[in-house]
Design an enzyme around this catalytic site. Structure first.
Site, PDB file in Angstrom:
ATOM      1  N   TYR A  26      43.189  29.785  44.199  1.00 14.15           N
ATOM      2  CA  TYR A  26      42.117  28.791  44.317  1.00 14.15           C
ATOM      3  C   TYR A  26      41.660  28.631  45.760  1.00 14.15           C
ATOM      4  O   TYR A  26      40.463  28.484  46.032  1.00 14.15           O
ATOM      5  CB  TYR A  26      42.555  27.450  43.694  1.00 14.15           C
ATOM      6  CG  TYR A  26      42.434  27.507  42.191  1.00 14.15           C
ATOM      7  CD1 TYR A  26      41.200  27.338  41.567  1.00 14.15           C
ATOM      8  CD2 TYR A  26      43.530  27.819  41.396  1.00 14.15           C
ATOM      9  CE1 TYR A  26      41.067  27.453  40.195  1.00 14.15           C
ATOM     10  CE2 TYR A  26      43.413  27.940  40.020  1.00 14.15           C
ATOM     11  CZ  TYR A  26      42.172  27.748  39.420  1.00 14.15           C
ATOM     12  OH  TYR A  26      42.035  27.885  38.061  1.00 14.15           O
ATOM     13  N   HIS A  61      34.452  23.282  32.467  1.00 14.64           N
ATOM     14  CA  HIS A  61      35.772  23.690  32.960  1.00 14.64           C
ATOM     15  C   HIS A  61      36.151  23.029  34.280  1.00 14.64           C
ATOM     16  O   HIS A  61      37.010  23.531  34.990  1.00 14.64           O
ATOM     17  CB  HIS A  61      35.833  25.220  33.080  1.00 14.64           C
ATOM     18  CG  HIS A  61      35.749  25.929  31.752  1.00 14.64           C
ATOM     19  ND1 HIS A  61      35.445  27.263  31.613  1.00 14.64           N
ATOM     20  CD2 HIS A  61      35.934  25.455  30.487  1.00 14.64           C
ATOM     21  CE1 HIS A  61      35.439  27.585  30.326  1.00 14.64           C
ATOM     22  NE2 HIS A  61      35.727  26.518  29.617  1.00 14.64           N
TER      23      HIS A  61
HETATM   24  C1  BJW Z   1      26.049  39.193  34.901  1.00 11.61           C
HETATM   25  C2  BJW Z   1      25.843  39.486  36.226  1.00 11.61           C
HETATM   26  C3  BJW Z   1      24.571  39.213  36.707  1.00 11.61           C
HETATM   27  C4  BJW Z   1      27.838  39.993  35.844  1.00 11.61           C
HETATM   28  N1  BJW Z   1      23.655  38.700  35.896  1.00 11.61           N
HETATM   29  N2  BJW Z   1      25.126  38.698  34.116  1.00 11.61           N
HETATM   30  C5  BJW Z   1      41.472  32.765  19.695  1.00 11.61           C
HETATM   31  C6  BJW Z   1      40.241  32.371  19.210  1.00 11.61           C
HETATM   32  C7  BJW Z   1      39.569  31.295  19.750  1.00 11.61           C
HETATM   33  C8  BJW Z   1      40.098  30.587  20.810  1.00 11.61           C
HETATM   34  C9  BJW Z   1      41.318  30.985  21.307  1.00 11.61           C
HETATM   35  C10 BJW Z   1      41.998  32.049  20.751  1.00 11.61           C
HETATM   36  N3  BJW Z   1      43.160  32.205  21.433  1.00 11.61           N
HETATM   37  C11 BJW Z   1      43.203  31.247  22.409  1.00 11.61           C
HETATM   38  C12 BJW Z   1      42.094  30.505  22.329  1.00 11.61           C
HETATM   39  C13 BJW Z   1      41.705  29.383  23.199  1.00 11.61           C
HETATM   40  C14 BJW Z   1      41.303  29.792  24.580  1.00 11.61           C
HETATM   41  C15 BJW Z   1      40.422  31.022  24.555  1.00 11.61           C
HETATM   42  O1  BJW Z   1      39.225  30.975  24.395  1.00 11.61           O
HETATM   43  N4  BJW Z   1      41.006  32.200  24.741  1.00 11.61           N
HETATM   44  C16 BJW Z   1      40.264  33.463  24.635  1.00 11.61           C
HETATM   45  C17 BJW Z   1      40.324  34.217  25.971  1.00 11.61           C
HETATM   46  C18 BJW Z   1      40.822  34.215  23.477  1.00 11.61           C
HETATM   47  N5  BJW Z   1      40.561  28.647  25.091  1.00 11.61           N
HETATM   48  C19 BJW Z   1      41.168  27.604  25.657  1.00 11.61           C
HETATM   49  O2  BJW Z   1      42.370  27.572  25.811  1.00 11.61           O
HETATM   50  C20 BJW Z   1      40.300  26.431  26.046  1.00 11.61           C
HETATM   51  N6  BJW Z   1      40.883  25.234  25.559  1.00 11.61           N
HETATM   52  C21 BJW Z   1      41.072  25.017  24.265  1.00 11.61           C
HETATM   53  O3  BJW Z   1      40.759  25.796  23.398  1.00 11.61           O
HETATM   54  O4  BJW Z   1      41.676  23.817  24.016  1.00 11.61           O
HETATM   55  C22 BJW Z   1      42.078  23.503  22.686  1.00 11.61           C
HETATM   56  C23 BJW Z   1      42.888  22.239  22.772  1.00 11.61           C
HETATM   57  C24 BJW Z   1      42.483  21.147  22.068  1.00 11.61           C
HETATM   58  C25 BJW Z   1      43.247  19.970  22.132  1.00 11.61           C
HETATM   59  C26 BJW Z   1      44.393  19.930  22.912  1.00 11.61           C
HETATM   60  C27 BJW Z   1      44.786  21.042  23.629  1.00 11.61           C
HETATM   61  C28 BJW Z   1      44.032  22.202  23.553  1.00 11.61           C
HETATM   62  C29 BJW Z   1      40.217  26.297  27.567  1.00 11.61           C
HETATM   63  C30 BJW Z   1      39.540  27.446  28.213  1.00 11.61           C
HETATM   64  C31 BJW Z   1      39.590  27.285  29.739  1.00 11.61           C
HETATM   65  C32 BJW Z   1      39.053  28.486  30.468  1.00 11.61           C
HETATM   66  N7  BJW Z   1      39.338  28.339  31.852  1.00 11.61           N
HETATM   67  C33 BJW Z   1      38.819  29.319  32.815  1.00 11.61           C
HETATM   68  C34 BJW Z   1      39.338  28.952  34.221  1.00 11.61           C
HETATM   69  C35 BJW Z   1      38.570  27.708  34.740  1.00 11.61           C
HETATM   70  C36 BJW Z   1      38.998  27.336  36.110  1.00 11.61           C
HETATM   71  C37 BJW Z   1      38.716  28.418  37.135  1.00 11.61           C
HETATM   72  O5  BJW Z   1      37.546  28.793  37.356  1.00 11.61           O
HETATM   73  O6  BJW Z   1      39.684  28.896  37.706  1.00 11.61           O
HETATM   74  O7  BJW Z   1      37.396  29.326  32.774  1.00 11.61           O
HETATM   75  S1  BJW Z   1      39.234  31.020  32.407  1.00 11.61           S
HETATM   76  C38 BJW Z   1      37.681  31.700  32.918  1.00 11.61           C
HETATM   77  O8  BJW Z   1      36.951  32.207  31.771  1.00 11.61           O
HETATM   78  C39 BJW Z   1      36.865  30.497  33.430  1.00 11.61           C
HETATM   79  C40 BJW Z   1      35.493  30.825  32.914  1.00 11.61           C
HETATM   80  O9  BJW Z   1      34.709  29.648  32.906  1.00 11.61           O
HETATM   81  C41 BJW Z   1      35.790  31.403  31.557  1.00 11.61           C
HETATM   82  C42 BJW Z   1      34.668  32.218  30.992  1.00 11.61           C
HETATM   83  O10 BJW Z   1      34.388  33.333  31.776  1.00 11.61           O
HETATM   84  P1  BJW Z   1      32.866  33.742  32.035  1.00 11.61           P
HETATM   85  O11 BJW Z   1      32.196  32.679  32.807  1.00 11.61           O
HETATM   86  O12 BJW Z   1      32.237  34.159  30.774  1.00 11.61           O
HETATM   87  O13 BJW Z   1      33.048  34.971  33.060  1.00 11.61           O
HETATM   88  P2  BJW Z   1      33.435  36.503  32.742  1.00 11.61           P
HETATM   89  O14 BJW Z   1      33.954  37.073  33.993  1.00 11.61           O
HETATM   90  O15 BJW Z   1      34.273  36.621  31.543  1.00 11.61           O
HETATM   91  O16 BJW Z   1      32.032  37.189  32.366  1.00 11.61           O
HETATM   92  C43 BJW Z   1      31.004  37.372  33.329  1.00 11.61           C
HETATM   93  C44 BJW Z   1      29.792  37.925  32.578  1.00 11.61           C
HETATM   94  O17 BJW Z   1      28.714  37.999  33.483  1.00 11.61           O
HETATM   95  C45 BJW Z   1      29.987  39.354  32.015  1.00 11.61           C
HETATM   96  O18 BJW Z   1      29.504  39.391  30.681  1.00 11.61           O
HETATM   97  C46 BJW Z   1      29.116  40.222  32.925  1.00 11.61           C
HETATM   98  O19 BJW Z   1      28.538  41.324  32.226  1.00 11.61           O
HETATM   99  C47 BJW Z   1      28.053  39.262  33.333  1.00 11.61           C
HETATM  100  N8  BJW Z   1      27.417  39.516  34.613  1.00 11.61           N
HETATM  101  N9  BJW Z   1      27.060  40.008  36.736  1.00 11.61           N
HETATM  102  C48 BJW Z   1      24.006  38.456  34.580  1.00 11.61           C
HETATM  103  N10 BJW Z   1      24.276  39.490  37.991  1.00 11.61           N
END
Ligand code: BJW
Ligand code: ZN
Length: 245
Positions: free
Chosen positions: A69, A122
């Site tokens: 971080y 987030h």
């Molecule tokens: C461009 C570009 C340009 C490049 N122009 N485009 C199975 C099914 C469903 C859900 C789950 C499951 N197993 C587990 C889960 C739950 C889990 C989850 O989703 N896991 C999956 C990975 C499977 N989710 C959670 O745990 C969430 N909580 C939850 O479900 O709680 C339930 C609950 C209820 C009640 C009590 C207790 C629990 C929480 C999710 C938290 C995610 N956190 C993070 C870190 C945040 C802090 C930090 O920043 O450090 O969030 S992880 C990380 O991923 C971050 C992001 O916000 C998130 C998404 O990533 P993002 O933004 O999409 O980035 P990338 O890198 O993946 O993609 C970039 C894209 O840009 C690409 O497509 C490129 O092509 C594109 N790109 N340049 C346009 N110039």
């Protein structure tokens, strides 16, 4: 490449929309020099986001998680918003409260570009949360003087004020995001891999309620097949074209 006709279609849908929303992810900040989580450049010291962004990783090794971080805070402090962030701020000025910006990003670049109402699913990388007394505050120091940092109120271990895997999203913010998805006519989905839930469920929710989904991404994602329009390319180039000033 995105043909002019697709840009024109997106413009027309947006112009005709009574309500619009945008969901952004790390890709929208890529052109500001902030690495995304997945794909090229998404690794830090060979760790994946899934290795570090968890309560278990923090419990095991808070110093390493904080080092990640602290490094990202330095990159973000030195970064500037890009034309994609500015275009969405422009859309908010044009549509007022008929537009909602939902972001998964913790970098604050939307605010720095002038967006005022941002639903941060987030959390925020500049917030700290005390694991002992619950004290929440902003801390903009880079680098932090001590890793892991300690609470000024009670000396307890601080954690970043962000949402990790397995943790719930902020309840009120999530409700507002779902409401925006249910009521918009057009949802822009920019720069997200659409693999992290529940954020990734917003586009299908909006679609079920009749919205048109416009995806803006440099790559194909699991959402692409469901989107009404996929504009392939960098969001810093595409968003200014579809959000005419
Ligand atoms: C461009 C570009 C340009 C490049 N122009 N485009 C199975 C099914 C469903 C859900 C789950 C499951 N197993 C587990 C889960 C739950 C889990 C989850 O989703 N896991 C999956 C990975 C499977 N989710 C959670 O745990 C969430 N909580 C939850 O479900 O709680 C339930 C609950 C209820 C009640 C009590 C207790 C629990 C929480 C999710 C938290 C995610 N956190 C993070 C870190 C945040 C802090 C930090 O920043 O450090 O969030 S992880 C990380 O991923 C971050 C992001 O916000 C998130 C998404 O990533 P993002 O933004 O999409 O980035 P990338 O890198 O993946 O993609 C970039 C894209 O840009 C690409 O497509 C490129 O092509 C594109 N790109 N340049 C346009 N110039
Ligand atoms: Zn404390």
């Amino acid at each position: 490449m995105t043909p002019d006709s697709a840009i024109e279609t997106a413009r027309g849908w947006l112009r005709a929309a009574s309500r619009a929303a945008a969901l952004t992810g790390a890709g929208i900040s890529a052109e500001s020099g902030i690495p995304t989580f997945r794909g090229a450049g998404g690794l830090w010291r060979n760790y994946r986001a899934e290795d570090l962004a968890t309560p278990e990783a923090f419990a095991r090794d808070p110093k390493t998680v904080w080092e990640w971080y602290d490094w990202r805070r330095g990159l973000i402090r030195d970064a500037k918003p890009n034309l994609g962030h500015y275009a969405l701020a422009q859309l908010e000025r044009r549509m007022g409260d008929r537009f909602v910006l939902i972001t998964q990003n913790v970098d604050g670049l939307h605010n720095r570009a002038g967006s005022e109402r941002v639903l941060k699913l987030h959390g925020d990388i500049w917030w700290t949360l005390c694991t002992a007394c619950g004290d929440v505050r902003s801390d903009f120091r880079v680098p932090l003087p001590e890793l892991p940092p300690r609470c000024a109120a009670c000396g307890g271990l601080l954690r970043p004020g962000v949402v990790w895997f397995g943790e719930p999203l902020p309840a009120r913010t999530w409700e507002q995001a779902e409401e925006a998805a249910r009521t918009c006519d057009v949802l822009l989905v920019a720069g997200t891999s659409a693999v992290v839930y529940p954020a990734a469920s917003l586009a299908p929710l909006a679609r079920r309620h009749g919205a048109r989904i416009i995806e803006i991404n440099t790559e194909v994602t699991p959402l692409s097949g469901e989107a009404d329009l996929c504009l392939k390319g960098p969001s810093g180039e595409i968003l200014p074209q579809i959000i005419e000033s």
